[in-house]
Design a protein around this motif. Structure first.
Motif, short mmCIF file in Angstrom:
data_model
loop_
_atom_site.label_atom_id
_atom_site.label_comp_id
_atom_site.label_asym_id
_atom_site.label_seq_id
_atom_site.Cartn_x
_atom_site.Cartn_y
_atom_site.Cartn_z
N GLY A 64 45.99 -22.95 68.07
CA GLY A 64 45.26 -24.03 67.40
C GLY A 64 43.91 -24.27 68.06
N ALA A 67 41.59 -21.44 67.12
CA ALA A 67 41.15 -21.53 65.72
C ALA A 67 40.08 -22.61 65.55
N ALA A 68 40.20 -23.69 66.31
CA ALA A 68 39.27 -24.81 66.15
C ALA A 68 37.94 -24.58 66.87
N ILE A 71 32.94 -19.92 66.86
CA ILE A 71 32.97 -18.49 67.18
C ILE A 71 32.06 -18.17 68.37
N HIS A 91 39.38 -14.53 66.49
CA HIS A 91 39.09 -15.86 65.98
C HIS A 91 39.56 -16.00 64.53
N ARG A 92 39.24 -14.98 63.74
CA ARG A 92 39.67 -15.01 62.32
C ARG A 92 41.19 -15.05 62.23
N CYS A 93 41.83 -14.28 63.08
CA CYS A 93 43.29 -14.20 63.09
C CYS A 93 43.88 -15.57 63.43
N ALA A 94 43.32 -16.21 64.45
CA ALA A 94 43.82 -17.54 64.86
C ALA A 94 43.70 -18.51 63.68
N GLN A 95 42.56 -18.45 62.99
CA GLN A 95 42.36 -19.38 61.87
C GLN A 95 43.36 -19.09 60.75
N GLN A 96 43.62 -17.80 60.52
CA GLN A 96 44.58 -17.45 59.47
C GLN A 96 45.99 -17.92 59.83
N VAL A 98 46.75 -20.46 61.59
CA VAL A 98 46.80 -21.92 61.41
C VAL A 98 46.82 -22.28 59.92
N THR A 99 45.92 -21.66 59.14
CA THR A 99 45.80 -22.09 57.74
C THR A 99 46.90 -21.50 56.84
#
Ligand code: SF4
Length: 345
Positions: A64, A67-68, A71, A91-96, A98-99
């Protein structure tokens, strides 16, 4: 070749006795930590990764937090590790996660491969270390170990060899102990079965490894096949008045820069451009010459001409046939000249 089951058993026993046990990401089944270490370890040595891993975790303790983060901050933490696409994918992976996945990593290798920056082997490593899934890893180190132990021929990057290696990697998986087995493969490739000089006497496969038995450690895995050498063909016009040969100095850069070479091109055009009167022309046998990056076929044509009006013009020299071969000409040209000098008619 070792029996399949004994490969895994031997590897696990060796890992437990002699493998690495105190790396900062070991001893945790947290997929975030495992994932982070696996991505950092791609193309990067353990010793380089450790301080980056620790700083990264201190700043981004969980998926989390990563993701937050902007970049730019993530890339800052990556600076010096190289292959920056890994940081952007991370970073993209972390956001995915989470979302799309509610902050939880998928629990299978198949699910993990759907995420940015996670290939088949990395997904298997994360799934094995985090969830105990029996999934095969096959990174460059593992390919090297398998090619050597089992004597796998062919370039591992070739599709057919790659497929064979994946099948082999899957067939070797143990029923239990996937974590030690996976770590063992990594440890063996990184510490004993190294690219340059493998330390075979300490290896658990020393008595069965094909490469060791046949002394082929340096040949396996096989290197990428060389691309075919490009071929070029060029006509060289050996112009003589019976006693002398016309040579022209090449521009300083390019092939044979600054050296004396016979004119190159179609005989009629070459002779006309130099205002020479042709008596007769005949082809001579082709000559092959290999350069580092291409192979040249020299197609010589011997042309007799009427005596030239001027023996020295800018960049042009009429040299005695008998000695022209030693007048600072390239090797294949010297061979052509000697051929002509020994049998001018
Ligand atoms: S015996 Fe040598 S070449 Fe074979 S797997 Fe072990 S370290 Fe590698």
């Amino acid at each position: 070749m070792p029996k399949e089951q004994s490969f895994a058993q031997r590897l696990i026993a060796w890992q437990q006795a002699a493998g690495r046990h105190d790396l900062p990401w070991q001893g945790s089944r947290d997929p975030y930590r495992v994932w982070l270490s696996e991505i950092m370890l791609q193309q990067t040595q353990v010793a380089t990764v450790i301080p980056y891993y620790q700083r990264f975790l201190a700043s981004f303790p969980d998926v989390g937090a990563l993701a937050a983060a902007p970049i730019e901050r993530v890339v800052e933490h990556w600076a010096g590790l190289g292959y920056y696409a890994r940081a952007r994918n991370l970073h993209r992976c972390a956001q995915q996660i989470v979302t799309v996945h509610g902050g939880f990593f998928p629990k299978t290798a198949a699910g993990l491969t759907e995420l940015p920056g996670i290939g088949r082997s990395t997904a298997a490593a994360i799934a094995a270390f985090s969830f105990g899934e029996r999934a095969a890893i096959l990174d460059g180190n593992v390919k090297r170990v398998l090619c050597r132990v089992f004597g796998i021929a062919g370039f591992p990057g070739a599709t057919a060899v790659d497929r064979k290696l994946w099948q082999l990697a899957e067939s070797l998986l143990p029923e239990t102990g996937i974590e030690a087995y996976t770590q063992g493969l990594m440890d063996l490739g990184a510490t004993l079965c190294t690219r340059g000089t493998p330390h075979c006497p300490a290896c658990p496969f020393a008595d069965s490894c094909v490469a060791r038995r046949e002394g082929r450690q340096k040949e396996l895995p096989e290197a990428r096949p060389r691309a075919p050498v490009p071929e070029r063909r060029s006509t060289f016009v050996l112009i003589t008045d019976g006693t002398r040969l016309l040579l022209e100095r090449r521009p300083p850069s390019g092939l044979w820069g600054g050296l004396l070479v016979p004119p190159e091109g179609e005989p009629d055009e070459v002779l006309a451009a130099r205002g020479l009167v042709t008596v007769d022309c005949r082809k001579l046998p082709d000559l092959q010459h290999a350069f580092t990056h291409f192979r040249l076929t020299l197609a010589p044509v011997l042309c007799r001409v009427a005596a030239p009006s001027a023996l020295a013009e800018a960049g042009r020299e009429w040299l005695p046939l008998a000695t022209a071969a030693s007048a600072g000409v390239p090797t294949p040209i010297a061979r052509l000249i000697r051929q002509v000098a020994s049998a001018p008619d």
